[in-house]
Motif scaffolding. Structure first.
Motif, PDB file in Angstrom:
ATOM      1  N   ALA A 203       0.797  -1.233   0.000  1.00  0.00           N
ATOM      2  CA  ALA A 203       0.000   0.000   0.000  1.00  0.00           C
ATOM      3  C   ALA A 203       0.825   1.276   0.000  1.00  0.00           C
ATOM      4  N   ASP A 204       1.990   1.257   0.624  1.00  0.00           N
ATOM      5  CA  ASP A 204       2.794   2.474   0.750  1.00  0.00           C
ATOM      6  C   ASP A 204       3.728   2.693  -0.433  1.00  0.00           C
ATOM      7  N   LEU A 205       3.899   1.686  -1.266  1.00  0.00           N
ATOM      8  CA  LEU A 205       4.872   1.764  -2.365  1.00  0.00           C
ATOM      9  C   LEU A 205       4.163   2.201  -3.642  1.00  0.00           C
ATOM     10  N   ILE A 206       3.860   3.475  -3.671  1.00  0.00           N
ATOM     11  CA  ILE A 206       3.042   4.059  -4.732  1.00  0.00           C
ATOM     12  C   ILE A 206       3.845   5.130  -5.457  1.00  0.00           C
ATOM     13  N   TYR A 207       3.781   5.130  -6.781  1.00  0.00           N
ATOM     14  CA  TYR A 207       4.537   6.109  -7.547  1.00  0.00           C
ATOM     15  C   TYR A 207       3.912   7.502  -7.434  1.00  0.00           C
ATOM     16  N   PRO A 208       4.744   8.555  -7.535  1.00  0.00           N
ATOM     17  CA  PRO A 208       4.234   9.928  -7.422  1.00  0.00           C
ATOM     18  C   PRO A 208       3.058  10.174  -8.359  1.00  0.00           C
ATOM     19  N   GLY A 209       2.032  10.825  -7.815  1.00  0.00           N
ATOM     20  CA  GLY A 209       0.842  11.127  -8.597  1.00  0.00           C
ATOM     21  C   GLY A 209      -0.246  10.079  -8.503  1.00  0.00           C
ATOM     22  N   GLU A 210       0.071   8.910  -7.906  1.00  0.00           N
ATOM     23  CA  GLU A 210      -0.911   7.844  -7.740  1.00  0.00           C
ATOM     24  C   GLU A 210      -1.378   7.802  -6.282  1.00  0.00           C
ATOM     25  N   LYS A 211      -2.483   7.083  -6.043  1.00  0.00           N
ATOM     26  CA  LYS A 211      -3.056   7.039  -4.696  1.00  0.00           C
ATOM     27  C   LYS A 211      -3.608   5.654  -4.405  1.00  0.00           C
ATOM     28  N   HIS A 212      -3.145   5.056  -3.297  1.00  0.00           N
ATOM     29  CA  HIS A 212      -3.732   3.802  -2.845  1.00  0.00           C
ATOM     30  C   HIS A 212      -4.941   4.091  -1.968  1.00  0.00           C
ATOM     31  N   ILE A 213      -6.022   3.378  -2.226  1.00  0.00           N
ATOM     32  CA  ILE A 213      -7.246   3.507  -1.429  1.00  0.00           C
ATOM     33  C   ILE A 213      -7.526   2.167  -0.764  1.00  0.00           C
ATOM     34  N   PRO A 214      -7.478   2.093   0.560  1.00  0.00           N
ATOM     35  CA  PRO A 214      -7.848   0.829   1.223  1.00  0.00           C
ATOM     36  C   PRO A 214      -9.292   0.471   0.881  1.00  0.00           C
ATOM     37  N   LEU A 215      -9.524  -0.742   0.463  1.00  0.00           N
ATOM     38  CA  LEU A 215     -10.872  -1.142   0.054  1.00  0.00           C
ATOM     39  C   LEU A 215     -11.891  -0.916   1.169  1.00  0.00           C
ATOM     40  N   ALA A 216     -11.508  -1.253   2.394  1.00  0.00           N
ATOM     41  CA  ALA A 216     -12.446  -1.150   3.513  1.00  0.00           C
ATOM     42  C   ALA A 216     -12.788   0.288   3.872  1.00  0.00           C
ATOM     43  N   SER A 217     -12.048   1.238   3.322  1.00  0.00           N
ATOM     44  CA  SER A 217     -12.328   2.647   3.614  1.00  0.00           C
ATOM     45  C   SER A 217     -13.484   3.200   2.790  1.00  0.00           C
ATOM     46  N   LEU A 218     -13.995   2.414   1.846  1.00  0.00           N
ATOM     47  CA  LEU A 218     -15.039   2.914   0.952  1.00  0.00           C
ATOM     48  C   LEU A 218     -16.340   3.206   1.685  1.00  0.00           C
ATOM     49  N   SER A 219     -16.733   2.321   2.612  1.00  0.00           N
ATOM     50  CA  SER A 219     -17.979   2.512   3.356  1.00  0.00           C
ATOM     51  C   SER A 219     -18.002   1.531   4.518  1.00  0.00           C
ATOM     52  N   ASP A 220     -18.903   1.764   5.459  1.00  0.00           N
ATOM     53  CA  ASP A 220     -19.058   0.831   6.586  1.00  0.00           C
ATOM     54  C   ASP A 220     -19.525  -0.532   6.093  1.00  0.00           C
ATOM     55  N   GLU A 221     -20.400  -0.526   5.090  1.00  0.00           N
ATOM     56  CA  GLU A 221     -20.906  -1.793   4.552  1.00  0.00           C
ATOM     57  C   GLU A 221     -19.771  -2.626   3.971  1.00  0.00           C
ATOM     58  N   VAL A 222     -18.896  -1.979   3.223  1.00  0.00           N
ATOM     59  CA  VAL A 222     -17.764  -2.681   2.630  1.00  0.00           C
ATOM     60  C   VAL A 222     -16.781  -3.106   3.717  1.00  0.00           C
ATOM     61  N   ALA A 223     -16.545  -2.223   4.690  1.00  0.00           N
ATOM     62  CA  ALA A 223     -15.611  -2.544   5.775  1.00  0.00           C
ATOM     63  C   ALA A 223     -16.031  -3.813   6.507  1.00  0.00           C
ATOM     64  N   ASN A 224     -17.325  -4.002   6.683  1.00  0.00           N
ATOM     65  CA  ASN A 224     -17.815  -5.175   7.409  1.00  0.00           C
ATOM     66  C   ASN A 224     -17.768  -6.460   6.588  1.00  0.00           C
ATOM     67  N   LYS A 225     -17.429  -6.338   5.301  1.00  0.00           N
ATOM     68  CA  LYS A 225     -17.234  -7.516   4.452  1.00  0.00           C
ATOM     69  C   LYS A 225     -15.755  -7.720   4.115  1.00  0.00           C
ATOM     70  N   THR A 226     -14.872  -6.922   4.741  1.00  0.00           N
ATOM     71  CA  THR A 226     -13.463  -6.913   4.339  1.00  0.00           C
ATOM     72  C   THR A 226     -12.541  -7.131   5.526  1.00  0.00           C
ATOM     73  N   ILE A 227     -11.538  -7.950   5.313  1.00  0.00           N
ATOM     74  CA  ILE A 227     -10.432  -8.099   6.259  1.00  0.00           C
ATOM     75  C   ILE A 227      -9.177  -7.654   5.517  1.00  0.00           C
ATOM     76  N   THR A 228      -8.468  -6.701   6.100  1.00  0.00           N
ATOM     77  CA  THR A 228      -7.332  -6.069   5.433  1.00  0.00           C
ATOM     78  C   THR A 228      -6.019  -6.508   6.076  1.00  0.00           C
ATOM     79  N   PHE A 229      -5.065  -6.866   5.234  1.00  0.00           N
ATOM     80  CA  PHE A 229      -3.768  -7.363   5.702  1.00  0.00           C
ATOM     81  C   PHE A 229      -2.684  -6.364   5.300  1.00  0.00           C
ATOM     82  N   MET A 230      -1.944  -5.867   6.292  1.00  0.00           N
ATOM     83  CA  MET A 230      -0.901  -4.879   6.041  1.00  0.00           C
ATOM     84  C   MET A 230       0.353  -5.198   6.849  1.00  0.00           C
ATOM     85  N   SER A 231       1.450  -4.522   6.501  1.00  0.00           N
ATOM     86  CA  SER A 231       2.718  -4.726   7.194  1.00  0.00           C
ATOM     87  C   SER A 231       3.688  -3.634   6.786  1.00  0.00           C
ATOM     88  N   PRO A 232       4.618  -3.280   7.664  1.00  0.00           N
ATOM     89  CA  PRO A 232       5.695  -2.365   7.264  1.00  0.00           C
ATOM     90  C   PRO A 232       6.827  -3.086   6.555  1.00  0.00           C
TER      91      PRO A 232
END
Length: 389
Positions: A203-232
């Protein structure tokens, strides 16, 4: 930027990337540009924190408190505009381990799990190791850029799918999914009651001018259907410290996942991994910004020089990750011949595209997270080999 120019000797450090060349490529003189870790040192703040912790000399059981959780929450808020709750966080040694736990927790043997191919190779084993079935939604490549086949996506969901493992940003094709693409995938998964397991380790390795959007951030409904896996680990080159986290907004799903993590003994982090998370997310932002600038320069260099000096290698257009997906179809080799050519003629150790699914048969994956000197050597080897074939 000087930190990203220095060449570090990684041999004899038990580096998978460098010290396993003979095992992986049957040769010690290939230039390794394959496994997804970087040939850059981690941020100074991280290394200083690890050294300071080591001075204490006692490495007993280490707890994960709010001083670890709050930097994660703040990082995701600032970098990805997603406000998460600390109660949503679970921890494990790695994203792949967490995916194994999630597949066991939320699906049953014989279930169908959807992936978008070509895709990160462990997705296949995560599904098949637990006697689930891989269902493919092949991505469409047009003009050296990948798109989602939404008609096929919906048809596969209609036929019966329990879960969808999303790779976002996508490894290996480098897509950073646009908001409308994420919204349509989410809409269909909600419609057909499909759980989304969203691997967002890049998620953090994005080229300048681009934007990562976490899927679960779209809405509460989507968040409750999503499990998100991240790491540094990918972001700051910390893979060997084995530290990752899972974000599960749905309370019952969180309990279910945590139960499986506990059963398998995967609910702890090691002392150094915990130390690195805190330091990286508190002090690593400028380092990351500089890294993304360097990676963008590297991508542009490889893309331009391969186009200029060969007529057979084309870099797929990408928006994120430090992995380039190279179309080698004009070499007119099968996957076995292509792999042998890269290993034996070019002497460059790349990931064979066929390993990511049949759709990757004519491709190779290149890791560009290395000093420019190494990158240019690798590219020149490729150019010489294809022009002298």
């Amino acid at each position: 930027m000087e930190n990203f120019k220095k060449v570090h000797n990684r041999e004899n450090t038990r580096s998978v990337k460098w010290d396993m060349r003979h095992v992986v490529f049957q040769s010690d003189d290939v230039l390794p540009m394959w496994v997804a870790d970087m040939d850059f040192q981690a941020p100074k703040a991280v290394n200083d924190a690890l050294i300071e912790r080591a001075k204490h000399g006692i490495y007993g059981y280490t707890m994960i408190d709010d001083n670890i959780k709050n930097p994660i929450i703040n990082w995701i808020s600032k970098r990805h505009n997603w406000e998460i709750n600390k109660e949503w966080l679970s921890f494990s040694p790695g994203v792949v381990a967490s995916l194994h736990m999630a597949v066991q927790a939320f699906t049953k043997p014989g279930d169908n799990i959807l992936v978008q191919t070509p895709v990160y190779t462990p997705f296949y084993s995560v599904i098949e190791a637990h006697e689930r079935n891989v269902v493919k939604n092949p991505l469409i490549q047009k003009d050296y850029y990948y798109h989602i086949d939404f008609e096929d996506f919906e048809e596969k969901l209609k036929q019966g799918v329990s879960a969808f493992i999303l790779c976002s940003p996508h490894n290996p094709v480098g897509r950073v999914w646009k908001k409308e693409e994420l919204e349509e995938m989410a809409r269909l998964c909600v419609k057909y009651d499909v759980l989304i397991l969203s691997d967002e380790i890049h998620a953090d390795l994005i080229y300048p001018g681009e934007k990562h959007i976490p899927l679960a951030s779209l809405s509460d409904e989507v968040a409750n259907k999503t499990i998100t896996f991240m790491s540094p680990s990918k972001t700051f080159n910390l893979a060997g410290l084995h530290a990752s986290y899972v974000i599960t907004p749905d309370e019952e799903a969180k309990k279910q996942l945590d139960n499986h993590l506990v059963k398998q003994g995967h609910n702890h982090l090691n002392t150094m991994g915990i130390t690195a998370i805190e330091a990286a997310y508190q002090h690593g932002e400028q380092w990351l910004d500089d890294l993304c600038t360097v990676l963008d320069e590297h991508k542009k260099y490889v893309t331009a020089v391969l186009e200029e000096k060969t007529d057979v290698l084309t870099v797929i257009r990408s928006e994120g990750t430090y992995l380039l997906w190279i179309d080698c179809s004009k070499l007119q080799m099968n996957s076995k011949e292509l792999k042998a050519f890269m290993n034996e003629s070019a002497k460059v150790g790349l990931n064979a595209g066929i390993d990511y699914g049949d759709e990757g048969e004519m491709f190779m994956r290149m890791n560009i997270a290395c000093p420019r000197e190494i990158l240019e050597e690798g590219v020149n080897r490729l150019i010489t080999a294809v022009n002298n074939r």
